[in-house]
Design a protein around this motif. Structure first.
Motif, PDB file in Angstrom:
ATOM      1  N   SER A   7       0.721  -1.258  -0.039  1.00 29.46           N
ATOM      2  CA  SER A   7      -0.034   0.166  -0.124  1.00 29.46           C
ATOM      3  C   SER A   7       0.818   1.234   0.035  1.00 29.46           C
ATOM      4  N   PHE A   8       1.918   1.404   0.664  1.00 27.68           N
ATOM      5  CA  PHE A   8       2.781   2.523   0.983  1.00 27.68           C
ATOM      6  C   PHE A   8       4.018   2.602   0.162  1.00 27.68           C
ATOM      7  N   ASP A   9       4.636   3.749  -0.108  1.00 30.65           N
ATOM      8  CA  ASP A   9       5.783   3.936  -0.925  1.00 30.65           C
ATOM      9  C   ASP A   9       6.914   3.911   0.347  1.00 30.65           C
ATOM     10  N   PHE A  10       6.582   4.367   1.253  1.00 29.29           N
ATOM     11  CA  PHE A  10       7.592   4.539   2.355  1.00 29.29           C
ATOM     12  C   PHE A  10       6.782   4.253   4.080  1.00 29.29           C
ATOM     13  N   VAL A  11       7.313   4.033   4.757  1.00 32.55           N
ATOM     14  CA  VAL A  11       7.017   3.706   6.089  1.00 32.55           C
ATOM     15  C   VAL A  11       7.894   4.509   7.128  1.00 32.55           C
ATOM     16  N   LEU A  12       7.428   5.201   7.940  1.00 35.82           N
ATOM     17  CA  LEU A  12       8.354   5.858   9.173  1.00 35.82           C
ATOM     18  C   LEU A  12       7.823   5.550  10.306  1.00 35.82           C
ATOM     19  N   THR A  13       8.803   5.397  11.436  1.00 37.43           N
ATOM     20  CA  THR A  13       8.607   5.265  12.838  1.00 37.43           C
ATOM     21  C   THR A  13       9.684   5.805  13.475  1.00 37.43           C
ATOM     22  N   MET A  14       9.504   6.951  14.186  1.00 37.24           N
ATOM     23  CA  MET A  14      10.449   7.567  14.847  1.00 37.24           C
ATOM     24  C   MET A  14      10.261   6.977  16.401  1.00 37.24           C
ATOM     25  N   LYS A  23       8.430  -7.052  18.072  1.00 35.51           N
ATOM     26  CA  LYS A  23       9.218  -6.054  17.280  1.00 35.51           C
ATOM     27  C   LYS A  23       9.233  -6.952  15.914  1.00 35.51           C
ATOM     28  N   ASP A  24       9.296  -8.202  15.944  1.00 34.90           N
ATOM     29  CA  ASP A  24       9.469  -8.947  14.615  1.00 34.90           C
ATOM     30  C   ASP A  24       8.036  -8.732  13.980  1.00 34.90           C
ATOM     31  N   GLN A  25       7.085  -9.096  14.670  1.00 34.79           N
ATOM     32  CA  GLN A  25       5.785  -8.950  14.030  1.00 34.79           C
ATOM     33  C   GLN A  25       5.307  -7.617  13.457  1.00 34.79           C
ATOM     34  N   ALA A  26       5.940  -6.380  14.141  1.00 31.96           N
ATOM     35  CA  ALA A  26       5.750  -5.158  13.698  1.00 31.96           C
ATOM     36  C   ALA A  26       6.478  -4.814  12.635  1.00 31.96           C
ATOM     37  N   LEU A  27       7.705  -5.589  12.373  1.00 30.43           N
ATOM     38  CA  LEU A  27       8.563  -5.300  11.096  1.00 30.43           C
ATOM     39  C   LEU A  27       8.060  -6.004  10.095  1.00 30.43           C
ATOM     40  N   ALA A  28       7.541  -7.119  10.250  1.00 31.86           N
ATOM     41  CA  ALA A  28       6.770  -7.820   9.227  1.00 31.86           C
ATOM     42  C   ALA A  28       5.726  -7.358   8.706  1.00 31.86           C
ATOM     43  N   GLN A  74      22.783  -3.911  18.213  1.00 34.75           N
ATOM     44  CA  GLN A  74      23.154  -3.489  17.070  1.00 34.75           C
ATOM     45  C   GLN A  74      23.300  -4.489  16.142  1.00 34.75           C
ATOM     46  N   GLU A  75      23.769  -5.535  16.491  1.00 36.39           N
ATOM     47  CA  GLU A  75      24.050  -6.740  15.461  1.00 36.39           C
ATOM     48  C   GLU A  75      22.506  -7.585  15.332  1.00 36.39           C
ATOM     49  N   ASP A  76      21.893  -7.365  16.366  1.00 31.87           N
ATOM     50  CA  ASP A  76      20.532  -7.941  16.074  1.00 31.87           C
ATOM     51  C   ASP A  76      19.541  -7.247  15.118  1.00 31.87           C
ATOM     52  N   ALA A  77      19.744  -5.838  15.315  1.00 28.67           N
ATOM     53  CA  ALA A  77      19.025  -4.938  14.317  1.00 28.67           C
ATOM     54  C   ALA A  77      19.531  -5.342  12.843  1.00 28.67           C
ATOM     55  N   ARG A  78      20.759  -5.141  12.653  1.00 28.05           N
ATOM     56  CA  ARG A  78      21.085  -5.309  11.197  1.00 28.05           C
ATOM     57  C   ARG A  78      20.809  -6.617  10.618  1.00 28.05           C
ATOM     58  N   ARG A  79      20.964  -7.894  11.637  1.00 24.70           N
ATOM     59  CA  ARG A  79      20.772  -9.059  10.954  1.00 24.70           C
ATOM     60  C   ARG A  79      19.295  -9.248  10.618  1.00 24.70           C
ATOM     61  N   THR A  80      18.322  -8.827  11.672  1.00 17.78           N
ATOM     62  CA  THR A  80      16.891  -8.727  11.365  1.00 17.78           C
ATOM     63  C   THR A  80      16.375  -8.064  10.089  1.00 17.78           C
ATOM     64  N   SER A  82      18.418  -6.882   7.683  1.00 19.24           N
ATOM     65  CA  SER A  82      18.674  -7.518   6.259  1.00 19.24           C
ATOM     66  C   SER A  82      17.980  -8.657   5.954  1.00 19.24           C
ATOM     67  N   ARG A  83      17.397  -9.581   6.801  1.00 20.47           N
ATOM     68  CA  ARG A  83      16.738 -10.435   6.403  1.00 20.47           C
ATOM     69  C   ARG A  83      15.179 -10.088   5.777  1.00 20.47           C
ATOM     70  N   LEU A  84      14.830  -8.967   6.233  1.00 20.62           N
ATOM     71  CA  LEU A  84      13.512  -8.576   5.803  1.00 20.62           C
ATOM     72  C   LEU A  84      13.372  -7.664   4.463  1.00 20.62           C
ATOM     73  N   PHE A  85      14.473  -6.871   4.390  1.00 17.85           N
ATOM     74  CA  PHE A  85      14.760  -6.018   3.212  1.00 17.85           C
ATOM     75  C   PHE A  85      15.800  -6.236   2.277  1.00 17.85           C
ATOM     76  N   SER A  86      15.838  -5.752   1.108  1.00 20.04           N
ATOM     77  CA  SER A  86      16.739  -6.029   0.162  1.00 20.04           C
ATOM     78  C   SER A  86      18.229  -5.145   0.288  1.00 20.04           C
ATOM     79  N   SER A  87      17.877  -4.123   0.854  1.00 16.29           N
ATOM     80  CA  SER A  87      19.201  -3.152   1.158  1.00 16.29           C
ATOM     81  C   SER A  87      19.049  -2.246   2.362  1.00 16.29           C
ATOM     82  N   GLY A  88      19.998  -1.608   3.049  1.00 19.25           N
ATOM     83  CA  GLY A  88      19.746  -0.862   3.978  1.00 19.25           C
ATOM     84  C   GLY A  88      21.069  -0.084   4.271  1.00 19.25           C
TER      85      GLY A  88
END
Length: 103
Positions: A7-14, A23-28, A74-80, A82-88
């Motif tokens: 539905s969306f071109d971008f999602v922002l959460t500050m 967190k995993d369900q929210a990211l999914a 930091q490592e958990d966040a990058r790993r999670t 990178s598994r969900l997105f093509s690049s970051g």
């Protein structure tokens, strides 16, 4: 989230990820509602960078319910992500990580 897939071109959460209890369900859900090629931008607390910040989060913010464990390292966040997105792109400012990831 009650939105159709793609539905969306971008999602922002500050300062949101560290508040979500699952967190995993929210990211999914974020990935689900992003269009192909869309991007996700966020900033959130990561543990293990600053002892003082970790103590503040554990002993006050977490107990008050203002932040919700478990918290990514930091490592958990990058790993999670990178598994969900093509690049970051990732940036760390003390204990806050800022990310921009593409689907």
């Amino acid at each position: 989230m009650d939105f159709p897939d793609n539905s969306f071109d971008f999602v922002l959460t500050m300062s949101g990820i560290h508040v979500f209890p699952d967190k995993d369900q929210a990211l999914a859900q974020i990935v689900r509602v992003l269009k192909p090629g869309g991007f996700f931008t966020a900033n959130f607390y990561v543990r293990g960078i600053s002892r003082l910040t970790d103590m503040w989060v554990t002993n006050f913010l977490g107990r008050m319910g203002w932040l919700t464990p478990p918290f990514y390292t930091q490592e958990d966040a990058r790993r999670t992500l990178s598994r969900l997105f093509s690049s970051g792109e990732y940036r760390l400012d003390v204990s806050m990580m800022t990310v921009r990831c593409w689907k």
